[in-house]
Design a protein around this motif. Structure first.
Motif, PDB file in Angstrom:
ATOM      1  N   ASP A   5      66.834  18.487  38.447  1.00  0.00           N
ATOM      2  CA  ASP A   5      66.013  18.676  37.247  1.00  0.00           C
ATOM      3  C   ASP A   5      66.816  18.547  35.957  1.00  0.00           C
ATOM      4  OD1 ASP A   5      63.797  19.093  38.768  1.00  0.00           O
ATOM      5  OD2 ASP A   5      63.856  21.292  38.632  1.00  0.00           O
ATOM      6  N   SER A   6      68.097  18.812  36.028  1.00  0.00           N
ATOM      7  CA  SER A   6      68.917  18.751  34.820  1.00  0.00           C
ATOM      8  C   SER A   6      69.028  17.333  34.266  1.00  0.00           C
ATOM      9  CB  SER A   6      70.313  19.314  35.089  1.00  0.00           C
ATOM     10  OG  SER A   6      70.944  18.571  36.102  1.00  0.00           O
ATOM     11  N   THR A   7      68.604  16.330  35.036  1.00  0.00           N
ATOM     12  CA  THR A   7      68.645  14.947  34.546  1.00  0.00           C
ATOM     13  C   THR A   7      67.265  14.429  34.143  1.00  0.00           C
ATOM     14  OG1 THR A   7      68.457  14.097  36.800  1.00  0.00           O
ATOM     15  CG2 THR A   7      70.694  14.404  35.909  1.00  0.00           C
ATOM     16  N   ASP A   8      66.263  15.318  34.094  1.00  0.00           N
ATOM     17  CA  ASP A   8      64.923  14.915  33.623  1.00  0.00           C
ATOM     18  C   ASP A   8      65.021  14.318  32.231  1.00  0.00           C
ATOM     19  OD1 ASP A   8      63.684  15.841  35.896  1.00  0.00           O
ATOM     20  OD2 ASP A   8      62.879  17.661  34.965  1.00  0.00           O
ATOM     21  N   LEU A   9      64.172  13.344  31.954  1.00  0.00           N
ATOM     22  CA  LEU A   9      64.110  12.752  30.626  1.00  0.00           C
ATOM     23  C   LEU A   9      62.982  13.446  29.858  1.00  0.00           C
ATOM     24  CD1 LEU A   9      65.404  10.599  28.897  1.00  0.00           C
ATOM     25  CD2 LEU A   9      63.740   8.973  29.785  1.00  0.00           C
ATOM     26  N   LEU A  10      63.331  14.092  28.753  1.00  0.00           N
ATOM     27  CA  LEU A  10      62.366  14.822  27.934  1.00  0.00           C
ATOM     28  C   LEU A  10      62.127  14.091  26.620  1.00  0.00           C
ATOM     29  CD1 LEU A  10      63.789  18.447  28.308  1.00  0.00           C
ATOM     30  CD2 LEU A  10      61.957  17.403  29.610  1.00  0.00           C
TER      31      LEU A  10
ATOM     32  N   THR B 268      59.407  11.895  18.359  1.00  0.00           N
ATOM     33  CA  THR B 268      60.536  11.945  17.429  1.00  0.00           C
ATOM     34  C   THR B 268      61.876  11.760  18.124  1.00  0.00           C
ATOM     35  OG1 THR B 268      60.532  14.361  17.577  1.00  0.00           O
ATOM     36  CG2 THR B 268      59.345  13.379  15.746  1.00  0.00           C
ATOM     37  N   GLU B 269      61.986  12.148  19.388  1.00  0.00           N
ATOM     38  CA  GLU B 269      63.251  11.939  20.105  1.00  0.00           C
ATOM     39  C   GLU B 269      63.054  12.014  21.614  1.00  0.00           C
ATOM     40  OE1 GLU B 269      66.252  15.118  19.783  1.00  0.00           O
ATOM     41  OE2 GLU B 269      64.780  16.196  18.568  1.00  0.00           O
ATOM     42  N   ARG B 270      64.026  11.407  22.326  1.00  0.00           N
ATOM     43  CA  ARG B 270      64.089  11.474  23.794  1.00  0.00           C
ATOM     44  C   ARG B 270      65.489  11.915  24.161  1.00  0.00           C
ATOM     45  NH1 ARG B 270      61.626   6.161  26.524  1.00  0.00           N
ATOM     46  NH2 ARG B 270      61.941   7.451  28.334  1.00  0.00           N
ATOM     47  N   TYR B 271      65.592  12.715  25.218  1.00  0.00           N
ATOM     48  CA  TYR B 271      66.910  13.214  25.610  1.00  0.00           C
ATOM     49  C   TYR B 271      66.854  13.698  27.056  1.00  0.00           C
ATOM     50  CZ  TYR B 271      64.403  17.399  24.124  1.00  0.00           C
ATOM     51  OH  TYR B 271      63.447  18.362  23.960  1.00  0.00           O
ATOM     52  N   TYR B 272      68.047  13.840  27.669  1.00  0.00           N
ATOM     53  CA  TYR B 272      68.137  14.389  29.018  1.00  0.00           C
ATOM     54  C   TYR B 272      68.140  15.906  28.926  1.00  0.00           C
ATOM     55  CZ  TYR B 272      69.317   9.737  30.614  1.00  0.00           C
ATOM     56  OH  TYR B 272      69.294   8.412  30.895  1.00  0.00           O
ATOM     57  N   ARG B 273      67.518  16.531  29.888  1.00  0.00           N
ATOM     58  CA  ARG B 273      67.425  17.997  29.887  1.00  0.00           C
ATOM     59  C   ARG B 273      68.790  18.669  29.867  1.00  0.00           C
ATOM     60  NH1 ARG B 273      63.209  21.523  31.637  1.00  0.00           N
ATOM     61  NH2 ARG B 273      62.113  19.799  32.614  1.00  0.00           N
ATOM     62  N   GLY B 274      69.746  18.163  30.600  1.00  0.00           N
ATOM     63  CA  GLY B 274      71.054  18.797  30.718  1.00  0.00           C
ATOM     64  C   GLY B 274      71.982  18.542  29.546  1.00  0.00           C
ATOM     65  N   ARG B 275      71.646  17.676  28.632  1.00  0.00           N
ATOM     66  CA  ARG B 275      72.528  17.352  27.506  1.00  0.00           C
ATOM     67  C   ARG B 275      72.326  18.297  26.348  1.00  0.00           C
ATOM     68  NH1 ARG B 275      73.620  11.489  27.985  1.00  0.00           N
ATOM     69  NH2 ARG B 275      74.305  11.410  30.147  1.00  0.00           N
ATOM     70  N   ALA B 276      73.430  18.635  25.700  1.00  0.00           N
ATOM     71  CA  ALA B 276      73.350  19.506  24.518  1.00  0.00           C
ATOM     72  C   ALA B 276      72.828  18.693  23.331  1.00  0.00           C
ATOM     73  CB  ALA B 276      74.728  20.065  24.196  1.00  0.00           C
ATOM     74  N   GLU B 277      72.197  19.369  22.388  1.00  0.00           N
ATOM     75  CA  GLU B 277      71.695  18.673  21.190  1.00  0.00           C
ATOM     76  C   GLU B 277      72.856  18.205  20.337  1.00  0.00           C
ATOM     77  OE1 GLU B 277      68.806  20.830  18.935  1.00  0.00           O
ATOM     78  OE2 GLU B 277      67.832  21.575  20.719  1.00  0.00           O
ATOM     79  N   THR B 278      72.693  17.067  19.708  1.00  0.00           N
ATOM     80  CA  THR B 278      73.750  16.529  18.840  1.00  0.00           C
ATOM     81  C   THR B 278      73.363  16.614  17.393  1.00  0.00           C
ATOM     82  OG1 THR B 278      72.852  14.314  19.095  1.00  0.00           O
ATOM     83  CG2 THR B 278      74.651  14.985  20.570  1.00  0.00           C
TER      84      THR B 278
END
Length: 156
Positions: free
Chosen positions: A122-127, A146-156
């Protein structure tokens, strides 16, 4: 000459019988209804006709209602739910949660998070985050991703 009654008897007869709560409410109800009807009638009559028939003490300026603070037609919780329903209806994906909520002059701006692609783990889900604008009644004004990101990645 009429017979004079003892003092105790006179006292009992002169004292009014206490009225029950039901009797008082029965008597007051018609008076309240009459006053309501009178107010309604006065509101519909022209001002000059009213003043001619009124006694001097009742010839006052009509009381002005204080302006009430404008209460939003939609509260924050309902705005968030409405935004989530709109995003689900438009994208076909179930919202994950609300990321932001802001009251604007014309309504609400809400950030809704959605899972765009399920993966294992689940940590690699695309949100994705969608920004939704609603009016005061909860109707959709606009929405955009407004944005797409992986669940496990920290915000930049």
């Amino acid at each position: 000459m009429p017979r004079e009654r003892p003092r105790e008897e006179r006292h009992r007869e002169e004292r009014p019988r206490p009225r029950s709560r039901e009797e008082r409410s029965r008597e007051e109800r018609p008076r309240e209804e009459r006053s309501r009807e009178e107010r309604a009638r006065r509101e519909h009559e022209p001002e000059r006709d009213r003043r001619e028939g009124e006694p001097e003490r009742e010839r006052r300026e009509p009381e002005r209602e204080r302006p009430r603070a404008r209460r939003p037609a939609l509260v924050a919780r309902d705005a968030a739910r409405s935004a989530a329903r709109h995003v689900q209806g438009l994208t076909g994906r179930t919202p994950e949660g609300v990321t932001s909520l802001e009251r604007t002059e014309d309504g609400w701006t809400i950030g809704i998070e959605v899972v765009e692609t399920h993966r294992i783990p689940d940590s690699t889900d695309l949100l994705a985050e969608y920004q939704v604008e609603l009016d005061d009644r909860g109707e959709l004004v606009s929405y955009r991703r407004t944005e797409r990101y992986y669940r496990g990645r920290a915000e930049t």
